[in-house]
Scaffold this active site. Sequence first.
Site, mmCIF file in Angstrom:
data_model
loop_
_atom_site.group_PDB
_atom_site.id
_atom_site.type_symbol
_atom_site.label_atom_id
_atom_site.label_comp_id
_atom_site.label_asym_id
_atom_site.label_seq_id
_atom_site.Cartn_x
_atom_site.Cartn_y
_atom_site.Cartn_z
ATOM 1 N N CYS A 80 -12.177 17.934 -78.609
ATOM 2 C CA CYS A 80 -11.121 18.233 -79.595
ATOM 3 C C CYS A 80 -10.950 19.733 -79.833
ATOM 4 O O CYS A 80 -9.937 20.153 -80.382
ATOM 5 C CB CYS A 80 -11.421 17.545 -80.917
ATOM 6 S SG CYS A 80 -11.240 15.759 -80.807
HETATM 7 N N1 COA Z 1 -10.791 -2.413 -91.240
HETATM 8 C C1 COA Z 1 -11.371 -2.779 -92.414
HETATM 9 N N2 COA Z 1 -12.594 -2.383 -92.786
HETATM 10 C C2 COA Z 1 -13.282 -1.602 -91.924
HETATM 11 C C3 COA Z 1 -12.741 -1.200 -90.685
HETATM 12 C C4 COA Z 1 -11.447 -1.639 -90.358
HETATM 13 N N3 COA Z 1 -10.843 -1.275 -89.217
HETATM 14 N N4 COA Z 1 -13.649 -0.419 -90.049
HETATM 15 C C5 COA Z 1 -14.723 -0.334 -90.850
HETATM 16 N N5 COA Z 1 -14.502 -1.063 -91.994
HETATM 17 C C6 COA Z 1 -15.414 -1.273 -93.118
HETATM 18 C C7 COA Z 1 -16.858 -1.205 -92.678
HETATM 19 O O1 COA Z 1 -17.295 -2.478 -92.261
HETATM 20 C C8 COA Z 1 -17.533 -0.749 -93.968
HETATM 21 O O2 COA Z 1 -17.708 -1.868 -94.805
HETATM 22 P P1 COA Z 1 -18.999 -2.005 -95.764
HETATM 23 O O3 COA Z 1 -18.918 -0.827 -96.697
HETATM 24 O O4 COA Z 1 -18.797 -3.317 -96.412
HETATM 25 O O5 COA Z 1 -20.177 -1.939 -94.848
HETATM 26 C C9 COA Z 1 -16.513 0.176 -94.630
HETATM 27 O O6 COA Z 1 -15.250 -0.201 -94.048
HETATM 28 C C10 COA Z 1 -16.763 1.633 -94.386
HETATM 29 O O7 COA Z 1 -16.974 1.843 -92.969
HETATM 30 P P2 COA Z 1 -17.268 3.240 -92.345
HETATM 31 O O8 COA Z 1 -17.348 3.130 -90.859
HETATM 32 O O9 COA Z 1 -18.436 3.852 -93.051
HETATM 33 O O10 COA Z 1 -15.902 3.993 -92.729
HETATM 34 P P3 COA Z 1 -15.636 5.486 -93.075
HETATM 35 O O11 COA Z 1 -15.195 5.580 -94.479
HETATM 36 O O12 COA Z 1 -16.719 6.395 -92.597
HETATM 37 O O13 COA Z 1 -14.327 5.800 -92.168
HETATM 38 C C11 COA Z 1 -13.815 6.891 -90.101
HETATM 39 C C12 COA Z 1 -14.381 5.652 -90.772
HETATM 40 C C13 COA Z 1 -14.014 6.757 -88.606
HETATM 41 C C14 COA Z 1 -12.314 6.956 -90.398
HETATM 42 C C15 COA Z 1 -14.502 8.142 -90.653
HETATM 43 O O14 COA Z 1 -15.899 8.007 -90.587
HETATM 44 C C16 COA Z 1 -14.165 9.404 -89.909
HETATM 45 O O15 COA Z 1 -13.009 9.726 -89.672
HETATM 46 N N6 COA Z 1 -15.162 10.217 -89.547
HETATM 47 C C17 COA Z 1 -14.969 11.475 -88.840
HETATM 48 C C18 COA Z 1 -14.372 11.153 -87.552
HETATM 49 C C19 COA Z 1 -14.059 12.317 -86.691
HETATM 50 O O16 COA Z 1 -13.584 13.333 -87.107
HETATM 51 N N7 COA Z 1 -14.284 12.140 -85.440
HETATM 52 C C20 COA Z 1 -13.935 13.107 -84.508
HETATM 53 C C21 COA Z 1 -13.234 12.399 -83.450
HETATM 54 S S1 COA Z 1 -12.693 13.569 -82.318
#
Ligand code: COA
Length: 373
Positions: free
Chosen positions: A156
């Site tokens: 990225c």
């Molecule tokens: N739909 C509904 N619920 C979902 C889901 C989906 N698609 N995906 C995950 N969940 C749920 C999980 O099961 C979890 O439930 P729980 O609390 O009951 O266990 C909850 O949502 C939180 O999941 P989590 O994976 O911790 O979500 P998050 O708030 O961390 O968000 C991202 C996920 C990926 C959006 C976030 O972590 C992120 O953007 N991180 C940085 C990513 C980044 O910059 N990456 C670089 C890529 S180049």
Amino acid sequence: MTAVRITATGLFTPPATISNEELVATFNAYVDQHNAENAQAIAAGERAALAPSSVDFVEKASGIKARHVMDKAGILDVALMRPNLPERPNSEISILAEMAVAAAKDALASAGREASEIDAVLCACSNLQRAYPAIAVEVQDALGAQGFAFDMNVACSSATFGIQTAADFVRAGHARSVLVVNPEICTAHLNFRDRDSHFIFGDVATAVLIESSAVSPSGGWDILGTRLKTQFSNNIRNNFGFLNRCAPDGQANADKLFVQEGRKVFKEVVPLVSDMILSHLAELNLAPQHLRRMWLHQANANMNRMIAQRVLGREASNDESPTVLDEYANTSSAGSIIAFHKHNSDFAPGERGLICSFGAGYSAGTVFVAKAA
Ligand code: COA
């Protein structure tokens, strides 16, 4: 030393879009189908049922509402769930080069320059479609540019790494006009059957024209300073490569696609990037209030909110830290360049801003610019 400018930027946006509603409907149809096919094993506790995705979660967790894509039908086909982009014969321009050429032509047109005036082309992106010949050389040929060309991949952060590389070539006198192109078909490396990440990416191409101020037309952007940083982490990883093969059913193995520990990325990258911005500002004898705008990497709206807050010491407005995530989703290297391209026309000469990207590696790059007269 030769002063270096960003003369112009260009953008190619694929016409097709997929809304969160459409994407989640396909994912949930896949979940229903999987759970029905495995009902006995799930009832016997031998297999876990898959959980559905939700439109509300996607928007709240990421800020993404839709994404532009190179192939909509394949991604939304429950039997496929990946872009269906047939291989082209070698006699045709490759799809990645074609996207890059469209963005490059947009940048050249807005600079009022001819491709024959370009000395070098760098293709800086996350997802190169082949090992060689370099996509950049194909783009150079298709445009009719001069000099040399090569590909580089810093995930990225590729665009800011490309900008610093181009600026260094200009300062050293190896080139006067360098095109950095960032074509990204991120949907081809995304696992659309992974609930945690199926919504993250979209497709796009951007281009940045970097030139010596001796040849740059008026009205561009002076580059005040660039910094690059890397720090090894497995938290964002893609193991695809020529030492491994796709699974027999034609779907790539999950670890040959994008995988991440989203929470860890969030926790570790926010301080890394905000500290880097603050220390680079100090080196340039600038303070946060000297910045009119930050065009941050577009991965996650909450992450950008936290980075901007740590830099400014208060919540940033949309004007100070604009987002394109709602329309484009994460487009890897191209994200901060789309934000810059779409949100810079209101700058007066002398006003300063920051282009900043970050991602796998970990890697991060800062490019401070000031609007030239
Ligand atoms: N739909 C509904 N619920 C979902 C889901 C989906 N698609 N995906 C995950 N969940 C749920 C999980 O099961 C979890 O439930 P729980 O609390 O009951 O266990 C909850 O949502 C939180 O999941 P989590 O994976 O911790 O979500 P998050 O708030 O961390 O968000 C991202 C996920 C990926 C959006 C976030 O972590 C992120 O953007 N991180 C940085 C990513 C980044 O910059 N990456 C670089 C890529 S180049």
